[in-house]
Design a protein around this motif. Sequence first.
Motif, PDB file in Angstrom:
ATOM      1  N   LYS A   3     -19.525 -12.139   6.109  1.00 15.89           N
ATOM      2  CA  LYS A   3     -19.468 -11.620   7.598  1.00 15.89           C
ATOM      3  C   LYS A   3     -19.541 -10.383   7.758  1.00 15.89           C
ATOM      4  CE  LYS A   3     -15.339 -14.620   6.867  1.00 15.89           C
ATOM      5  NZ  LYS A   3     -13.517 -15.098   7.720  1.00 15.89           N
ATOM      6  N   LYS A   4     -19.487 -10.368   9.591  1.00 18.66           N
ATOM      7  CA  LYS A   4     -19.924  -9.332  10.039  1.00 18.66           C
ATOM      8  C   LYS A   4     -19.375  -7.823   9.578  1.00 18.66           C
ATOM      9  CE  LYS A   4     -22.143 -11.100  13.944  1.00 18.66           C
ATOM     10  NZ  LYS A   4     -22.482 -11.158  15.854  1.00 18.66           N
ATOM     11  N   LYS A   5     -19.100  -6.491  10.082  1.00 19.89           N
ATOM     12  CA  LYS A   5     -18.569  -5.272   9.617  1.00 19.89           C
ATOM     13  C   LYS A   5     -17.305  -5.267  10.945  1.00 19.89           C
ATOM     14  CE  LYS A   5     -22.293  -2.705   7.193  1.00 19.89           C
ATOM     15  NZ  LYS A   5     -22.346  -1.539   6.729  1.00 19.89           N
ATOM     16  N   GLN A   6     -16.835  -4.834  10.559  1.00 18.01           N
ATOM     17  CA  GLN A   6     -15.434  -4.175  11.908  1.00 18.01           C
ATOM     18  C   GLN A   6     -16.223  -3.338  12.516  1.00 18.01           C
ATOM     19  OE1 GLN A   6     -11.819  -4.161   9.102  1.00 18.01           O
ATOM     20  NE2 GLN A   6     -11.801  -6.513   8.487  1.00 18.01           N
ATOM     21  N   SER A   7     -14.722  -3.176  13.703  1.00 15.87           N
ATOM     22  CA  SER A   7     -15.841  -2.024  14.345  1.00 15.87           C
ATOM     23  C   SER A   7     -14.650  -0.698  14.061  1.00 15.87           C
ATOM     24  CB  SER A   7     -14.613  -2.234  15.568  1.00 15.87           C
ATOM     25  OG  SER A   7     -13.409  -2.336  15.828  1.00 15.87           O
ATOM     26  N   ASN A   8     -14.641  -0.851  13.085  1.00 14.15           N
ATOM     27  CA  ASN A   8     -14.452   0.729  12.123  1.00 14.15           C
ATOM     28  C   ASN A   8     -15.535   0.769  10.991  1.00 14.15           C
ATOM     29  OD1 ASN A   8     -13.578  -1.089   9.409  1.00 14.15           O
ATOM     30  ND2 ASN A   8     -11.341  -0.291   9.752  1.00 14.15           N
ATOM     31  N   GLY A   9     -16.338   0.159  10.447  1.00 11.54           N
ATOM     32  CA  GLY A   9     -17.793   0.136   9.382  1.00 11.54           C
ATOM     33  C   GLY A   9     -17.353  -0.324   8.537  1.00 11.54           C
ATOM     34  N   TYR A  10     -16.493  -1.371   8.337  1.00  8.77           N
ATOM     35  CA  TYR A  10     -15.771  -1.658   6.600  1.00  8.77           C
ATOM     36  C   TYR A  10     -16.213  -3.285   7.308  1.00  8.77           C
ATOM     37  CZ  TYR A  10     -13.386   2.385   5.715  1.00  8.77           C
ATOM     38  OH  TYR A  10     -13.086   3.631   4.843  1.00  8.77           O
ATOM     39  N   TYR A  11     -16.178  -3.901   5.573  1.00  6.25           N
ATOM     40  CA  TYR A  11     -16.270  -5.683   5.286  1.00  6.25           C
ATOM     41  C   TYR A  11     -15.093  -6.420   5.787  1.00  6.25           C
ATOM     42  CZ  TYR A  11     -21.221  -4.870   3.856  1.00  6.25           C
ATOM     43  OH  TYR A  11     -22.823  -4.712   4.194  1.00  6.25           O
ATOM     44  N   HIS A  12     -14.799  -6.791   6.182  1.00  8.15           N
ATOM     45  CA  HIS A  12     -14.175  -8.197   6.240  1.00  8.15           C
ATOM     46  C   HIS A  12     -13.360  -8.709   5.230  1.00  8.15           C
ATOM     47  CE1 HIS A  12     -11.288 -11.016   7.705  1.00  8.15           C
ATOM     48  NE2 HIS A  12     -11.374 -12.132   6.471  1.00  8.15           N
ATOM     49  N   CYS A  13     -11.785  -8.030   4.725  1.00  7.08           N
ATOM     50  CA  CYS A  13     -11.317  -8.580   3.223  1.00  7.08           C
ATOM     51  C   CYS A  13     -10.398  -9.521   3.215  1.00  7.08           C
ATOM     52  CB  CYS A  13     -10.323  -7.432   3.179  1.00  7.08           C
ATOM     53  SG  CYS A  13      -9.185  -7.585   1.372  1.00  7.08           S
ATOM     54  N   GLU A  14     -10.917 -10.882   3.163  1.00  8.15           N
ATOM     55  CA  GLU A  14      -9.946 -11.433   2.862  1.00  8.15           C
ATOM     56  C   GLU A  14      -8.556 -11.870   1.771  1.00  8.15           C
ATOM     57  OE1 GLU A  14     -10.909 -15.398   3.842  1.00  8.15           O
ATOM     58  OE2 GLU A  14     -12.459 -14.758   4.756  1.00  8.15           O
ATOM     59  N   SER A  15      -8.866 -11.358   0.769  1.00 10.14           N
ATOM     60  CA  SER A  15      -7.477 -11.204   0.103  1.00 10.14           C
ATOM     61  C   SER A  15      -8.080  -9.654  -0.298  1.00 10.14           C
ATOM     62  CB  SER A  15      -7.658 -11.898  -0.894  1.00 10.14           C
ATOM     63  OG  SER A  15      -8.037 -12.254  -1.193  1.00 10.14           O
ATOM     64  N   SER A  16      -6.148  -8.975  -1.294  1.00  6.70           N
ATOM     65  CA  SER A  16      -7.185  -8.106  -2.341  1.00  6.70           C
ATOM     66  C   SER A  16      -5.365  -8.323  -3.153  1.00  6.70           C
ATOM     67  CB  SER A  16      -6.294  -6.722  -1.026  1.00  6.70           C
ATOM     68  OG  SER A  16      -5.398  -7.051  -0.921  1.00  6.70           O
ATOM     69  N   ILE A  17      -5.776  -7.127  -3.862  1.00  5.96           N
ATOM     70  CA  ILE A  17      -4.566  -7.300  -4.631  1.00  5.96           C
ATOM     71  C   ILE A  17      -4.365  -6.090  -5.634  1.00  5.96           C
ATOM     72  CG2 ILE A  17      -4.085  -7.877  -7.804  1.00  5.96           C
ATOM     73  CD1 ILE A  17      -6.609 -10.695  -7.430  1.00  5.96           C
ATOM     74  N   VAL A  18      -3.027  -5.444  -4.939  1.00  6.28           N
ATOM     75  CA  VAL A  18      -2.918  -4.125  -5.210  1.00  6.28           C
ATOM     76  C   VAL A  18      -2.170  -3.721  -7.552  1.00  6.28           C
ATOM     77  CG1 VAL A  18      -1.034  -2.587  -5.016  1.00  6.28           C
ATOM     78  CG2 VAL A  18      -2.259  -3.725  -3.211  1.00  6.28           C
ATOM     79  N   ILE A  19      -2.238  -2.823  -8.093  1.00  2.36           N
ATOM     80  CA  ILE A  19      -2.302  -3.255  -9.054  1.00  2.36           C
ATOM     81  C   ILE A  19      -1.828  -1.681  -9.482  1.00  2.36           C
ATOM     82  CG2 ILE A  19      -3.404  -3.160 -11.722  1.00  2.36           C
ATOM     83  CD1 ILE A  19      -5.699  -4.827 -10.724  1.00  2.36           C
ATOM     84  N   GLY A  20      -0.471  -1.615  -9.837  1.00  2.00           N
ATOM     85  CA  GLY A  20      -0.049  -0.360 -11.004  1.00  2.00           C
ATOM     86  C   GLY A  20       0.571   0.045  -9.046  1.00  2.00           C
ATOM     87  N   ALA A  21       1.177  -0.277  -8.593  1.00  2.42           N
ATOM     88  CA  ALA A  21       1.798   0.497  -6.567  1.00  2.42           C
ATOM     89  C   ALA A  21       2.655   1.182  -7.442  1.00  2.42           C
ATOM     90  CB  ALA A  21       1.382  -0.879  -5.851  1.00  2.42           C
ATOM     91  N   LYS A  22       3.362   2.172  -7.339  1.00  5.75           N
ATOM     92  CA  LYS A  22       4.985   2.400  -7.131  1.00  5.75           C
ATOM     93  C   LYS A  22       6.015   1.558  -6.367  1.00  5.75           C
ATOM     94  CE  LYS A  22       3.147   7.210  -8.504  1.00  5.75           C
ATOM     95  NZ  LYS A  22       3.425   8.435  -7.989  1.00  5.75           N
ATOM     96  N   ASN A  23       6.807   1.996  -7.197  1.00  8.20           N
ATOM     97  CA  ASN A  23       8.044   0.789  -6.261  1.00  8.20           C
ATOM     98  C   ASN A  23       8.835   1.740  -5.262  1.00  8.20           C
ATOM     99  OD1 ASN A  23       7.181  -1.508  -7.400  1.00  8.20           O
ATOM    100  ND2 ASN A  23       9.022  -0.951  -9.119  1.00  8.20           N
ATOM    101  N   GLY A  24       8.401   1.493  -4.266  1.00  6.36           N
ATOM    102  CA  GLY A  24       9.119   2.878  -3.000  1.00  6.36           C
ATOM    103  C   GLY A  24       8.905   4.027  -3.131  1.00  6.36           C
ATOM    104  N   GLY A  25       7.411   3.915  -3.451  1.00  4.30           N
ATOM    105  CA  GLY A  25       6.861   5.106  -2.540  1.00  4.30           C
ATOM    106  C   GLY A  25       7.047   7.073  -3.555  1.00  4.30           C
ATOM    107  N   GLU A  26       7.015   7.506  -2.817  1.00  2.99           N
ATOM    108  CA  GLU A  26       7.084   9.632  -3.602  1.00  2.99           C
ATOM    109  C   GLU A  26       8.465   8.717  -3.953  1.00  2.99           C
ATOM    110  OE1 GLU A  26       5.038  11.507  -4.736  1.00  2.99           O
ATOM    111  OE2 GLU A  26       3.432   9.766  -4.167  1.00  2.99           O
ATOM    112  N   PRO A  27       9.199   9.414  -4.702  1.00  9.97           N
ATOM    113  CA  PRO A  27      10.734   9.669  -4.260  1.00  9.97           C
ATOM    114  C   PRO A  27      10.872  10.853  -3.823  1.00  9.97           C
ATOM    115  CG  PRO A  27       9.949  10.359  -6.572  1.00  9.97           C
ATOM    116  CD  PRO A  27       8.467  10.053  -5.738  1.00  9.97           C
ATOM    117  N   ASP A  28      12.425  10.885  -3.001  1.00 12.05           N
ATOM    118  CA  ASP A  28      12.670  11.820  -2.338  1.00 12.05           C
ATOM    119  C   ASP A  28      13.591  12.943  -3.334  1.00 12.05           C
ATOM    120  OD1 ASP A  28      15.633  10.580  -3.583  1.00 12.05           O
ATOM    121  OD2 ASP A  28      16.237  10.592  -1.626  1.00 12.05           O
TER     122      ASP A  28
END
Length: 84
Positions: A3-28
């Motif tokens: 597929k063509k590149k997007q207007s921001n210069g990145y390729y189209h992403c059909e899907s992604s998998i996030v590995i090891g993401a933190k739950n809830g982000g940074e602690p307060d």
Amino acid sequence: MLKKKQSNGYYHCESSIVIGAKNGGEPDDAELLRLSKRLVENAVLKAVQQYLEETQSRGKPADGSSGKARAADRGGADGDQSGR
């Protein structure tokens, strides 16, 4: 990448998998303070336990001798000064 590149210069992403993401982000700040207090409390408790173990192991007679013999070794700290 067919597929063509997007207007921001990145390729189209059909899907992604996030590995090891933190739950809830940074602690307060409150969470960090709570964790810090718990770490300090645990460290103090461990130090006190270690101190007690060391002092108790020094105070125990290894060969079964009595407390009077230890007191004599310390210079008659039990009040018995008859040998002097």
